[in-house]
Design a protein around this motif. Structure first.
Motif, PDB file in Angstrom:
ATOM      1  N   ILE A  41     -10.555  10.962  -3.677  1.00  0.00           N
ATOM      2  CA  ILE A  41     -10.649   9.519  -3.437  1.00  0.00           C
ATOM      3  C   ILE A  41     -10.728   8.825  -4.791  1.00  0.00           C
ATOM      4  CG2 ILE A  41     -12.090   7.677  -2.488  1.00  0.00           C
ATOM      5  CD1 ILE A  41     -13.030   9.724  -0.381  1.00  0.00           C
ATOM      6  N   THR A  50      -7.011   7.159  -0.850  1.00  0.00           N
ATOM      7  CA  THR A  50      -7.185   8.579  -0.554  1.00  0.00           C
ATOM      8  C   THR A  50      -5.923   9.299  -1.000  1.00  0.00           C
ATOM      9  OG1 THR A  50      -6.321   8.303   1.682  1.00  0.00           O
ATOM     10  CG2 THR A  50      -8.707   8.192   1.405  1.00  0.00           C
ATOM     11  N   LYS A  97      -2.744   6.823  -1.154  1.00  0.00           N
ATOM     12  CA  LYS A  97      -2.502   5.753  -0.185  1.00  0.00           C
ATOM     13  C   LYS A  97      -3.772   4.930  -0.053  1.00  0.00           C
ATOM     14  CE  LYS A  97       1.027   8.120   2.307  1.00  0.00           C
ATOM     15  NZ  LYS A  97       1.596   8.552   3.523  1.00  0.00           N
ATOM     16  N   GLN A  98      -3.594   3.638   0.121  1.00  0.00           N
ATOM     17  CA  GLN A  98      -4.747   2.757   0.227  1.00  0.00           C
ATOM     18  C   GLN A  98      -5.509   3.043   1.516  1.00  0.00           C
ATOM     19  OE1 GLN A  98      -3.972  -1.378  -0.440  1.00  0.00           O
ATOM     20  NE2 GLN A  98      -6.127  -1.902  -0.423  1.00  0.00           N
ATOM     21  N   ALA A  99      -6.818   3.086   1.390  1.00  0.00           N
ATOM     22  CA  ALA A  99      -7.696   3.312   2.537  1.00  0.00           C
ATOM     23  C   ALA A  99      -8.515   2.048   2.748  1.00  0.00           C
ATOM     24  CB  ALA A  99      -8.610   4.498   2.276  1.00  0.00           C
ATOM     25  N   TYR A 100      -8.702   1.685   3.987  1.00  0.00           N
ATOM     26  CA  TYR A 100      -9.459   0.479   4.309  1.00  0.00           C
ATOM     27  C   TYR A 100     -10.820   0.897   4.835  1.00  0.00           C
ATOM     28  CZ  TYR A 100      -4.985  -1.706   3.633  1.00  0.00           C
ATOM     29  OH  TYR A 100      -3.807  -2.119   3.073  1.00  0.00           O
TER      30      TYR A 100
END
Length: 161
Positions: A41, A50, A97-100
């Protein structure tokens, strides 16, 4: 790598590819968590990503701007406007990839913590022998003996310091 670094330390360069165009200079702090794990992360300020290690096609090479370019023949060789010099290379690719991240509701957090608290039994002991006996009974351990330092068996006189 620093000459004073221990043999246990190893520097590994990894190329991280993000799913969006990221301007790294706009972030004040960057934290990398679990880089030795399968899914690391990366946190940049309040944005989380992530990652997953992928097989690289080819080799990723890293360059930096050469502020003092040199030429073998200054009369005939023309230097370009921007010179780069080789820094390093890697075959390790980390796809990010973007994690919310969403906050848990206060009520949900409180119900989870109260469930955990109800599972914990409070035990009081009057002395250390009671603790040993309870621990031995609970975990079916052989008799717990007092700690004796191994220094006496090693032939080393602890008073000779």
């Amino acid at each position: 790598m620093n000459e004073n670094a221990s043999d246990a330390e190893e520097e590994i360069i990894i190329y991280a590819s993000f799913d969006h165009n990221i301007d790294i200079d706009q972030y004040r702090s960057i934290h990398v968590l679990g880089i030795n794990e399968n899914n690391p992360i990366i946190q940049m300020d309040n944005t989380f990503f992530t990652g997953k290690f992928e097989n690289a096609v080819g080799t990723y090479m890293f360059f930096e701007e050469d502020l003092c370019p040199q030429t073998e023949d200054p009369l005939l060789d023309r230097l370009p406007e921007k010179n780069l010099k080789y820094v390093s290379k890697t075959r390790k690719l980390l796809e990010m990839k973007q994690a919310y991240v969403t906050a848990k509701e206060a009520q949900e957090i409180q119900s989870q913590s109260s469930d955990k608290e109800s599972d914990i039994e409070t035990i009081s002991f009057s002395n250390i022998e009671d603790v040993r006996a309870k621990f031995k009974d609970e975990f079916k351990l052989p008799e717990v003996q007092d700690y004796k330092p191994a220094v006496a068996d090693s032939g080393i006189d602890p008073k000779s310091d």
